[in-house]
Scaffold this motif. Structure first.
Motif, PDB file in Angstrom:
ATOM      1  N   THR A  18       0.817  -1.223   0.000  1.00  0.00           N
ATOM      2  CA  THR A  18       0.000   0.000   0.000  1.00  0.00           C
ATOM      3  C   THR A  18       0.847   1.267   0.000  1.00  0.00           C
ATOM      4  N   ILE A  19       2.157   1.134  -0.138  1.00  0.00           N
ATOM      5  CA  ILE A  19       3.040   2.308  -0.134  1.00  0.00           C
ATOM      6  C   ILE A  19       3.425   2.657  -1.567  1.00  0.00           C
ATOM      7  N   GLN A  20       3.338   3.937  -1.873  1.00  0.00           N
ATOM      8  CA  GLN A  20       3.784   4.431  -3.179  1.00  0.00           C
ATOM      9  C   GLN A  20       4.895   5.442  -2.947  1.00  0.00           C
ATOM     10  N   LEU A  21       6.007   5.281  -3.670  1.00  0.00           N
ATOM     11  CA  LEU A  21       7.157   6.180  -3.564  1.00  0.00           C
ATOM     12  C   LEU A  21       7.480   6.768  -4.922  1.00  0.00           C
ATOM     13  N   ALA A  22       7.828   8.040  -4.945  1.00  0.00           N
ATOM     14  CA  ALA A  22       8.346   8.691  -6.151  1.00  0.00           C
ATOM     15  C   ALA A  22       9.520   9.563  -5.694  1.00  0.00           C
ATOM     16  N   PRO A  23      10.601   8.921  -5.209  1.00  0.00           N
ATOM     17  CA  PRO A  23      11.666   9.674  -4.546  1.00  0.00           C
ATOM     18  C   PRO A  23      12.571  10.466  -5.474  1.00  0.00           C
ATOM     19  N   HIS A  24      13.166  11.507  -4.897  1.00  0.00           N
ATOM     20  CA  HIS A  24      14.276  12.190  -5.543  1.00  0.00           C
ATOM     21  C   HIS A  24      15.318  12.527  -4.480  1.00  0.00           C
ATOM     22  N   VAL A  25      16.565  12.595  -4.930  1.00  0.00           N
ATOM     23  CA  VAL A  25      17.683  12.926  -4.052  1.00  0.00           C
ATOM     24  C   VAL A  25      18.476  14.040  -4.720  1.00  0.00           C
ATOM     25  N   ASP A  26      18.787  15.080  -3.975  1.00  0.00           N
ATOM     26  CA  ASP A  26      19.639  16.159  -4.477  1.00  0.00           C
ATOM     27  C   ASP A  26      21.080  15.834  -4.094  1.00  0.00           C
ATOM     28  N   VAL A  27      21.956  15.825  -5.096  1.00  0.00           N
ATOM     29  CA  VAL A  27      23.341  15.406  -4.918  1.00  0.00           C
ATOM     30  C   VAL A  27      24.278  16.554  -5.298  1.00  0.00           C
ATOM     31  N   ARG A  28      25.193  16.884  -4.389  1.00  0.00           N
ATOM     32  CA  ARG A  28      26.217  17.903  -4.670  1.00  0.00           C
ATOM     33  C   ARG A  28      27.409  17.208  -5.318  1.00  0.00           C
ATOM     34  N   MET A  29      27.918  17.839  -6.389  1.00  0.00           N
ATOM     35  CA  MET A  29      29.085  17.303  -7.098  1.00  0.00           C
ATOM     36  C   MET A  29      30.201  18.337  -6.977  1.00  0.00           C
ATOM     37  N   TYR A  30      31.363  17.900  -6.503  1.00  0.00           N
ATOM     38  CA  TYR A  30      32.474  18.834  -6.342  1.00  0.00           C
ATOM     39  C   TYR A  30      33.777  18.164  -6.777  1.00  0.00           C
ATOM     40  N   GLU A  31      34.744  18.993  -7.122  1.00  0.00           N
ATOM     41  CA  GLU A  31      36.037  18.497  -7.609  1.00  0.00           C
ATOM     42  C   GLU A  31      36.966  18.201  -6.440  1.00  0.00           C
ATOM     43  N   GLU A  32      37.779  17.188  -6.645  1.00  0.00           N
ATOM     44  CA  GLU A  32      38.822  16.879  -5.677  1.00  0.00           C
ATOM     45  C   GLU A  32      40.065  16.485  -6.463  1.00  0.00           C
ATOM     46  N   GLY A  33      41.204  16.954  -6.061  1.00  0.00           N
ATOM     47  CA  GLY A  33      42.452  16.592  -6.744  1.00  0.00           C
ATOM     48  C   GLY A  33      42.652  17.328  -8.050  1.00  0.00           C
TER      49      GLY A  33
END
Length: 142
Positions: A18-33
């Motif tokens: 009975t559960i409905q999900l429509a998820p989103h995730v906000d992701v930070r992208m950064y440089e290293e090296g």
């Protein structure tokens, strides 16, 4: 791009009993090296959850947590990117769902996790390749 260097990964709508999900995730992208590696980390998420059609429940009420991390780096041939991305989820099932047999829950949750993983990886790879190509062009013209 939600804000500078923050990208939204959206997943298709998933149904689980009975559960409905429509998820989103906000992701930070950064440089290293000095631009040789990009790191990823989740900064926000919304599971967009409904327990029954039309009955929304907050992520806080179910103790839902979605965490995404990863890294990308130039491929050996210099024509793309390679890397890793992973996610961790956790939450509390509402009382009626706790009565389901454990094997049915594990099987359904495994299917949901595989679906989310494949969807997130496919979408992220497409977006990351595009942004990486933009980055390479900007580096070459700088």
């Amino acid at each position: 791009e939600v804000e500078p260097k923050v990208y939204r990964l959206k997943c298709m709508t998933l149904m689980f009993v009975t559960i409905q999900l429509a998820p989103h995730v906000d992701v930070r992208m950064y440089e290293e090296g000095q631009g040789s590696m990009f790191k990823l980390e989740s900064v926000a998420f919304d599971p967009n959850i409904q327990i029954l059609p039309g009955v929304g429940v907050s992520a806080d009420q179910l103790g839902i947590l979605i965490d995404v991390v990863g890294e990308l780096y130039p491929s050996r041939d210099g024509k793309g990117v390679d890397g890793k991305i992973g996610f961790v989820t956790k939450g509390e099932l509402p009382p009626p769902m706790r009565l389901l047999p454990e094997q049915a829950l594990k099987s359904s949750l495994g299917t949901i996790n595989r679906t989310i993983t494949n969807f997130a990886i496919d979408n992220f790879q497409r977006g990351a390749r595009s942004k990486f190509q933009e980055f390479l062009l900007s580096e070459r013209t700088a």
